[in-house]
Design an enzyme around this catalytic site. Sequence first.
Site, mmCIF file in Angstrom:
data_model
loop_
_atom_site.group_PDB
_atom_site.id
_atom_site.type_symbol
_atom_site.label_atom_id
_atom_site.label_comp_id
_atom_site.label_asym_id
_atom_site.label_seq_id
_atom_site.Cartn_x
_atom_site.Cartn_y
_atom_site.Cartn_z
ATOM 1 N N GLN A 102 0.776 -1.209 -0.075
ATOM 2 C CA GLN A 102 -0.026 0.108 0.101
ATOM 3 C C GLN A 102 0.678 1.287 -0.131
ATOM 4 O OE1 GLN A 102 -1.948 -1.228 3.610
ATOM 5 N NE2 GLN A 102 -4.109 -1.574 2.516
ATOM 6 N N VAL A 104 3.656 4.114 -1.394
ATOM 7 C CA VAL A 104 4.219 4.739 -2.539
ATOM 8 C C VAL A 104 5.500 5.264 -2.493
ATOM 9 C CG1 VAL A 104 1.733 5.476 -2.961
ATOM 10 C CG2 VAL A 104 3.283 6.846 -1.710
ATOM 11 N N HIS A 120 -1.297 1.377 -4.689
ATOM 12 C CA HIS A 120 -1.531 2.651 -4.398
ATOM 13 C C HIS A 120 -0.638 3.617 -5.479
ATOM 14 C CE1 HIS A 120 -3.513 2.277 -0.423
ATOM 15 N NE2 HIS A 120 -4.323 1.670 -1.637
ATOM 16 N N CYS A 181 1.258 20.269 -17.423
ATOM 17 C CA CYS A 181 1.737 19.293 -18.383
ATOM 18 C C CYS A 181 2.325 20.078 -19.444
ATOM 19 C CB CYS A 181 0.366 18.437 -19.106
ATOM 20 S SG CYS A 181 0.791 17.286 -20.559
ATOM 21 N N GLY A 221 2.585 -4.140 8.998
ATOM 22 C CA GLY A 221 2.772 -2.649 9.359
ATOM 23 C C GLY A 221 1.491 -2.020 8.404
ATOM 24 N N SER A 222 0.355 -2.780 8.467
ATOM 25 C CA SER A 222 -1.021 -2.118 7.895
ATOM 26 C C SER A 222 -2.069 -2.142 8.881
ATOM 27 C CB SER A 222 -1.393 -2.906 6.544
ATOM 28 O OG SER A 222 -2.621 -2.334 6.200
#
Length: 278
Positions: A102, A104, A120, A181, A221-222
């Site tokens: 989970q 990033v 994620h 962009c 760890g979640s």
Amino acid sequence: MPIPDSADLDRAADILRGRSLAILTGAGVSTDSGIPDYRGPGAPVRKPMTGPEFRASAERRRRYWAGAFLGGRLMRAAKPNPTHRLLAAWERSGRALGIATQNVDGLHRQAGTRKLVELHGGLDRVVCLSCEQGFARQAITDQIARENPWLAQLGPEDADRLNPDGDAEVPELDGFTVPVCTVCGGPLKPDVVFFGETVPSARFARARSIVHRADALLVLGSSLTVNTGIRLLDQARRDGSPIITINRGTTGGASRATLVLEGSVAPALHALDERLAH
């Protein structure tokens, strides 16, 4: 750091010994790398950016990118810790069939994990919300620096706190120019799933496949407060696979787990590794 009871670790080793593992990791795996979690004991109250507000509010995008510029310095300084490296070794040895994370921060990749699903997304990538052009995060960081040269005078100490998604709480920064962009001029978003957004179905299917093919699921760890993690637990339950969780503090979905261990991930995992080696 607190470690689960020795008898519970013995029981976990007995359950996992000889089984192929699917691993699901959360922010508690990266705290030893200096990246905070959202819900661990002692964590300050944080207000994470949500997908809907990011898309709807130019001001929120401005605040995010200003904070992300400062927070990105701290995230880039983070290195894989012993837990990341041990899990990569488990993959190489065949004990772990793959890892769904989970997080990033990209630290599993840096540690050498190859069979990895970043549920994620990753902070090292950016996407245009208008034309869907992708960019390397460094290119956008360079654009921010060029258009806001005064940011060079700020250091990490100017950010109040770092969030697990690479954002940082910052004071009002007058005159900040938001990156756009370079193809169509549209708004840019880090290629991550913010709160209030959905994990792409194909990506989730890859994670679910790892869980389905494994003989057991180990959650590290979640707090398991988001639906994605719970759905993976449900997959393991349907398959009849044992589920073991290791986390500091309360863990959601505890009723679904075979064994819940409370404690810091790093010492618990290494104690478990020693038991599995015998």
